[in-house]
Design a protein around this motif. Structure first.
Motif, mmCIF file in Angstrom:
data_model
loop_
_atom_site.group_PDB
_atom_site.id
_atom_site.type_symbol
_atom_site.label_atom_id
_atom_site.label_comp_id
_atom_site.label_asym_id
_atom_site.label_seq_id
_atom_site.Cartn_x
_atom_site.Cartn_y
_atom_site.Cartn_z
ATOM 1 N N ALA A 74 0.833 -1.207 0.000
ATOM 2 C CA ALA A 74 0.000 0.000 0.000
ATOM 3 C C ALA A 74 0.865 1.254 0.000
ATOM 4 O O ALA A 74 0.549 2.237 -0.691
ATOM 5 N N GLN A 75 1.966 1.223 0.727
ATOM 6 C CA GLN A 75 2.867 2.375 0.754
ATOM 7 C C GLN A 75 3.526 2.594 -0.592
ATOM 8 O O GLN A 75 3.666 3.731 -1.050
ATOM 9 N N GLU A 76 3.925 1.519 -1.223
ATOM 10 C CA GLU A 76 4.615 1.636 -2.514
ATOM 11 C C GLU A 76 3.662 2.014 -3.627
ATOM 12 O O GLU A 76 4.064 2.664 -4.602
ATOM 13 N N ALA A 77 2.383 1.642 -3.478
ATOM 14 C CA ALA A 77 1.409 1.926 -4.529
ATOM 15 C C ALA A 77 1.065 3.415 -4.590
ATOM 16 O O ALA A 77 1.189 4.051 -5.631
ATOM 17 N N ASP A 78 0.616 3.971 -3.489
ATOM 18 C CA ASP A 78 0.230 5.385 -3.515
ATOM 19 C C ASP A 78 0.540 6.126 -2.221
ATOM 20 O O ASP A 78 0.298 7.328 -2.117
ATOM 21 N N GLY A 79 1.024 5.391 -1.244
ATOM 22 C CA GLY A 79 1.369 6.034 0.017
ATOM 23 C C GLY A 79 0.172 6.457 0.848
ATOM 24 O O GLY A 79 0.320 7.077 1.899
ATOM 25 N N ASP A 80 -1.032 6.129 0.366
ATOM 26 C CA ASP A 80 -2.250 6.507 1.082
ATOM 27 C C ASP A 80 -2.571 5.442 2.129
ATOM 28 O O ASP A 80 -3.282 4.482 1.863
ATOM 29 N N VAL A 81 -2.028 5.632 3.326
ATOM 30 C CA VAL A 81 -2.211 4.663 4.411
ATOM 31 C C VAL A 81 -3.114 5.282 5.474
ATOM 32 O O VAL A 81 -2.901 6.424 5.889
ATOM 33 N N PRO A 82 -4.146 4.561 5.937
ATOM 34 C CA PRO A 82 -5.048 5.099 6.963
ATOM 35 C C PRO A 82 -4.286 5.509 8.221
ATOM 36 O O PRO A 82 -3.283 4.902 8.586
ATOM 37 N N VAL A 83 -4.768 6.573 8.852
ATOM 38 C CA VAL A 83 -4.177 7.079 10.083
ATOM 39 C C VAL A 83 -5.101 6.751 11.241
ATOM 40 O O VAL A 83 -6.321 6.876 11.130
ATOM 41 N N SER A 84 -4.540 6.319 12.358
ATOM 42 C CA SER A 84 -5.359 5.944 13.507
ATOM 43 C C SER A 84 -4.586 6.191 14.790
ATOM 44 O O SER A 84 -3.349 6.102 14.817
ATOM 45 N N GLY A 85 -5.330 6.507 15.878
ATOM 46 C CA GLY A 85 -4.699 6.663 17.179
ATOM 47 C C GLY A 85 -4.281 5.335 17.770
ATOM 48 O O GLY A 85 -3.547 5.290 18.757
ATOM 49 N N ALA A 86 -4.753 4.222 17.158
ATOM 50 C CA ALA A 86 -4.435 2.899 17.672
ATOM 51 C C ALA A 86 -3.122 2.366 17.122
ATOM 52 O O ALA A 86 -2.631 1.343 17.599
ATOM 53 N N TYR A 87 -2.546 3.033 16.121
ATOM 54 C CA TYR A 87 -1.270 2.579 15.577
ATOM 55 C C TYR A 87 -0.606 3.714 14.803
ATOM 56 O O TYR A 87 -1.219 4.729 14.471
ATOM 57 N N SER A 88 0.674 3.524 14.526
ATOM 58 C CA SER A 88 1.402 4.432 13.645
ATOM 59 C C SER A 88 2.170 3.582 12.648
ATOM 60 O O SER A 88 2.453 2.405 12.909
ATOM 61 N N VAL A 89 2.484 4.139 11.487
ATOM 62 C CA VAL A 89 3.196 3.379 10.447
ATOM 63 C C VAL A 89 4.484 4.093 10.092
ATOM 64 O O VAL A 89 4.636 5.303 10.256
ATOM 65 N N SER A 90 5.429 3.308 9.619
ATOM 66 C CA SER A 90 6.711 3.859 9.174
ATOM 67 C C SER A 90 7.121 3.144 7.896
ATOM 68 O O SER A 90 6.505 2.144 7.489
ATOM 69 N N ASP A 91 8.163 3.661 7.261
ATOM 70 C CA ASP A 91 8.620 3.078 5.999
ATOM 71 C C ASP A 91 8.992 1.613 6.177
ATOM 72 O O ASP A 91 9.390 1.174 7.250
ATOM 73 N N GLY A 92 8.866 0.890 5.074
ATOM 74 C CA GLY A 92 9.220 -0.524 5.089
ATOM 75 C C GLY A 92 8.085 -1.427 5.529
ATOM 76 O O GLY A 92 8.291 -2.604 5.830
ATOM 77 N N GLY A 93 6.864 -0.870 5.576
ATOM 78 C CA GLY A 93 5.716 -1.691 5.960
ATOM 79 C C GLY A 93 5.671 -2.015 7.439
ATOM 80 O O GLY A 93 5.207 -3.093 7.827
ATOM 81 N N ILE A 94 6.155 -1.098 8.272
ATOM 82 C CA ILE A 94 6.174 -1.331 9.720
ATOM 83 C C ILE A 94 4.978 -0.630 10.362
ATOM 84 O O ILE A 94 4.750 0.564 10.150
ATOM 85 N N ILE A 95 4.224 -1.368 11.141
ATOM 86 C CA ILE A 95 3.102 -0.797 11.877
ATOM 87 C C ILE A 95 3.352 -1.003 13.376
ATOM 88 O O ILE A 95 3.729 -2.095 13.808
ATOM 89 N N THR A 96 3.183 0.049 14.134
ATOM 90 C CA THR A 96 3.365 -0.008 15.585
ATOM 91 C C THR A 96 2.009 0.135 16.261
ATOM 92 O O THR A 96 1.359 1.185 16.141
ATOM 93 N N LEU A 97 1.571 -0.903 16.945
ATOM 94 C CA LEU A 97 0.302 -0.855 17.676
ATOM 95 C C LEU A 97 0.501 -0.115 18.987
ATOM 96 O O LEU A 97 1.510 -0.294 19.670
ATOM 97 N N ARG A 98 -0.490 0.715 19.352
ATOM 98 C CA ARG A 98 -0.377 1.546 20.552
ATOM 99 C C ARG A 98 -1.619 1.414 21.431
ATOM 100 O O ARG A 98 -2.707 1.104 20.959
ATOM 101 N N ALA A 99 -1.425 1.659 22.710
ATOM 102 C CA ALA A 99 -2.550 1.672 23.647
ATOM 103 C C ALA A 99 -3.394 2.915 23.391
ATOM 104 O O ALA A 99 -2.857 3.997 23.141
ATOM 105 N N THR A 100 -4.712 2.747 23.465
ATOM 106 C CA THR A 100 -5.603 3.892 23.265
ATOM 107 C C THR A 100 -6.138 4.439 24.583
ATOM 108 O O THR A 100 -6.659 5.549 24.629
ATOM 109 N N GLN A 101 -6.031 3.645 25.652
ATOM 110 C CA GLN A 101 -6.459 4.081 26.974
ATOM 111 C C GLN A 101 -5.506 3.525 28.021
ATOM 112 O O GLN A 101 -4.861 2.497 27.806
#
Length: 248
Positions: free
Chosen positions: A84-111
């Motif tokens: 998805a990043q290589e195709a158009d870079g349009d990656v959903p944004v959420s308070g539950a996670y953050s993304v970085s280059d190389g297809g890395i997603i970091t899950l985060r606590a929301t509460q």
């Protein structure tokens, strides 16, 4: 009859009256409360899942850890996210996670809360939308108790009734019935009662106040007995003179 015998008779009558009154008060108290068939401490929790499947490459938490909103929990390398990043870079944004280059997603606590379950080992593959971490929300402890009630007892349950939570060490924590769900079985009501208490603080009483701890619930019913007014007056008097703990 001599005066000594008369005094003895009077003393015996008084003693009998005291015993009968005491037995009546005890019976009246027992008739106005019911003990749970089962009960345990629970917590309101939330799941943490990934929107992308992939491989867990690191983990910054362990079960029992305390987290606050925004804390990193897991890092996942996802081929789906990378495409998805290589195709158009349009990656959903959420308070539950953050993304970085190389297809890395970091899950985060929301509460804020305490990590109760982790089902994502480092190096393991995880599917999308599958709960990987369960977090008990901060300050969310409550007690769930089941009571067997006959029709008479059920009719005497009042809104926001008082309920005592008795810990395994016999400590009583006063609470309040916040909700009730009733099913009928064999002519009796099986009531599932949710109990809240400001004294249900995680880790108290040497760790006994924790999710999963088995406890006993004592639900107090409306007293419709003929001595209800007298009994309430007696309890008020006992409380005033500082002996209320002996009736608990």
């Amino acid at each position: 009859m001599t005066w000594i015998n008369r005094l003895r008779l009077l003393g015996g009558l008084i003693l009998v009256l005291v015993i009968v009154a005491g037995a009546t008060f005890v019976l009246n108290q027992r008739e106005s409360q019911v003990t749970s068939r089962s009960a345990s401490i629970k917590a309101v929790s939330y799941d943490v899942a990934s929107d992308y499947s992939g491989t867990v490459i690191s983990r910054t938490i362990e079960e029992g850890d305390t987290v606050v909103a925004g804390d990193a929990l897991l890092r996942i390398q996802s081929a789906t996210l990378l495409r998805a990043q290589e195709a158009d870079g349009d990656v959903p944004v959420s308070g539950a996670y953050s993304v970085s280059d190389g297809g890395i997603i970091t899950l985060r606590a929301t509460q804020a809360g305490v990590v109760s379950t982790i089902s994502a080992p480092v190096g393991g593959f995880v599917d999308s939308s599958v709960p990987l971490v369960i977090i008990d929300r901060e300050g969310s402890l409550f007690t769930l108790a089941e009571f067997n009630l006959d029709p008479y007892d059920f009719a005497r349950i009042e809104e926001a009734a008082s309920v005592d939570v008795i810990l395994p060490d016999r400590t009583r924590l006063p609470g309040t019935m916040s909700s009730i769900k009733v099913d009928t079985m064999g002519g009796k009501a099986l009531a599932t009662v949710e109990i809240t208490s400001d004294l249900l603080v995680r880790g108290e009483r040497g760790g006994l106040v924790s999710p999963g701890t088995p406890v006993t619930g004592v639900l107090y019913l409306r007293d419709d007995g003929p001595l209800s007014g007298v009994y309430e007056s007696f309890l008020g008097f006992v409380e005033k003179i500082g002996l209320g703990s002996f009736l608990s």
